[in-house]
Design an enzyme around this catalytic site. Sequence first.
Site, PDB file in Angstrom:
ATOM      1  N   LYS A  46      14.376 -25.948 -10.610  1.00 14.38           N
ATOM      2  CA  LYS A  46      13.150 -25.427  -9.970  1.00 14.38           C
ATOM      3  C   LYS A  46      13.519 -24.443  -8.859  1.00 14.38           C
ATOM      4  CE  LYS A  46       8.790 -27.002  -7.828  1.00 14.38           C
ATOM      5  NZ  LYS A  46       7.987 -28.155  -7.351  1.00 14.38           N
ATOM      6  N   SER A  48       3.126 -28.493  -9.193  1.00 12.84           N
ATOM      7  CA  SER A  48       3.718 -27.181  -9.010  1.00 12.84           C
ATOM      8  C   SER A  48       4.949 -26.928  -9.899  1.00 12.84           C
ATOM      9  CB  SER A  48       4.131 -27.005  -7.549  1.00 12.84           C
ATOM     10  OG  SER A  48       5.134 -27.937  -7.195  1.00 12.84           O
ATOM     11  N   SER A  71       3.671 -33.230  -8.153  1.00  8.09           N
ATOM     12  CA  SER A  71       4.207 -32.045  -8.822  1.00  8.09           C
ATOM     13  C   SER A  71       5.293 -32.280  -9.857  1.00  8.09           C
ATOM     14  CB  SER A  71       4.741 -31.058  -7.791  1.00  8.09           C
ATOM     15  OG  SER A  71       3.675 -30.323  -7.281  1.00  8.09           O
TER      16      SER A  71
HETATM   17  N1  GLN Z   1      -0.913 -30.343  -6.374  1.00  6.26           N
HETATM   18  C1  GLN Z   1      -0.567 -30.867  -5.082  1.00  6.26           C
HETATM   19  C2  GLN Z   1      -0.741 -29.766  -4.057  1.00  6.26           C
HETATM   20  O1  GLN Z   1      -1.208 -28.764  -4.383  1.00  6.26           O
HETATM   21  C3  GLN Z   1       0.825 -31.414  -5.100  1.00  6.26           C
HETATM   22  C4  GLN Z   1       1.860 -30.373  -5.094  1.00  6.26           C
HETATM   23  C5  GLN Z   1       3.256 -30.928  -5.068  1.00  6.26           C
HETATM   24  O2  GLN Z   1       3.490 -32.096  -5.360  1.00  6.26           O
HETATM   25  N2  GLN Z   1       4.190 -30.079  -4.666  1.00  6.26           N
HETATM   26  O3  GLN Z   1      -0.399 -29.920  -2.932  1.00  6.26           O
END
Ligand code: GLN
Length: 497
Positions: free
Chosen positions: A80, A155, A179
């Site tokens: 990532k 994400s 995420s």
């Molecule tokens: N979707 C969540 C957010 O927008 C979690 C994102 C994540 O875990 N990095 O914050």
Amino acid sequence: MTELLRKTAAELGELIAGREVSAAEVAQAHLDRIAEVEPKVNAFLHVNAETVLAQARAVDERIARGERLGPLAGVPVAHKDVFTTKDMPTTAGSKILEGWIPPYDATVTSRLREAGLVILGKTNLDEFAMGSSTENSAYGPTHNPWDLSRIPGGSSGGASAAVAAYEAPLSTGTDTGGSIRQPAAVTGIVGMKPTYGGSSRYGVIAFASSLDTPGPFARNVLDAALLHEAFSGHDVMDSTSIHAEVPAVVEAARQADIAGLRVGVVKEFGGEGYQPGVLARFREAVDLLESLGAKVVEVSCPSFAYALPAYYLIAPSECSSNLARFDAMRYGLRVGDDGTRSAEEVMALTRAAGFGPEVKRRIMLGTYALSSGYYDAYYGQAQKVRTLISRDFDAAFHQVDVLVSPTTPTTAFPIGERADDPMAMYLADLCTIPTNLAGNAAISVPCGLADEDGLPVGLQIMAPVLGDDRCYRVGAAVERALEDRWGGPLLAKAPAL
Ligand code: GLN
């Protein structure tokens, strides 16, 4: 697609160690696959074939010299783009870091290298990991390999799509609010959020430091456990790293026996707002657990209802502080520095041009929640909710060994559907966020396809702090039983790309 691509990471590791196939051949097969499907999927932000093959050849040479390496030596991994890499650009999906090559490796990066994994490249993500669809990337959305018009989750959407599209057998992600688990669920693969502090945050570009947790993606539970073990464990460079042994996740994944295990179904997850096909597959998974010898009870966690609002105060508050470092002086982009402007003006122009709308929304929300006069009402209250959620988990884990729920309320939604509706987007993490707030462990494993749209559904298995091995034990048992029923992995049902 060649046979090599369908092999598990564990099998690839054995073939490479036994010199039945070279790491270079395996890397080349994946590079070819990447070249073939990337125009459709857009999972990667950076791939450099030469450095990939150089890493693979180095592993082959070590094996030829008789060195004994770990079980994943020579196996490719997609990384990532939120982990720093000293030989590759690191953007965090943001224009503000475009062109930045970090001077150091994240701990997860260096552990991948030490274990002999071959880093294929850097995967796409929502800008600074803020989002649930990868549409917030400054470099264009990633497409779900099951249906290219849909999101791969976020994400870590590049990470999930790369594995689901057979571009890599393994990938890394970070989970701040879901995420890893949510993208795994909507692409039909396995994704694990380890216990907070069980994997190092050093060199992870910070979003919300009290929540950010690196973890693995794979096409099966054992492979995820092998990757988990390869990069986890105590790190002196991370002040919140736990000084404890990594739970025996690989052993648990092999054991896959859940007779007598106590399983709690979280009463608060399900009902309105959940897709019927998701709930149907979830109920079947619960029946399956019972048929495998687990004792299933319903458990109430009343404070989970406040997890989402608490998260959307805590995470933006931490992000507003963490993202202050992007000041146009130190990294990447600098706008308007023509000798006529003050540092403050250059900083404002750079941040205005370099951050996308969701990141700006979070910085404003967080700055507001932390401002004097509002701090107690917002940030302070949210911290209290966080404590209540931890207490709900503690009470639940007195009664049961693991908790289960759907990973996400719906399957993958169409690209664009929620892009202008932040609330709808945030709801994708309804079931995953409590675990982040309490810092415990949770995994998502595939549990079938929803009847309405034929898209994958994930089962979430939550365990106590440092109970990561339980996630793998239960996940592997479910996987084994379901694959018997399906005659192979769920991903085999995905349409060819
Ligand atoms: N979707 C969540 C957010 O927008 C979690 C994102 C994540 O875990 N990095 O914050």
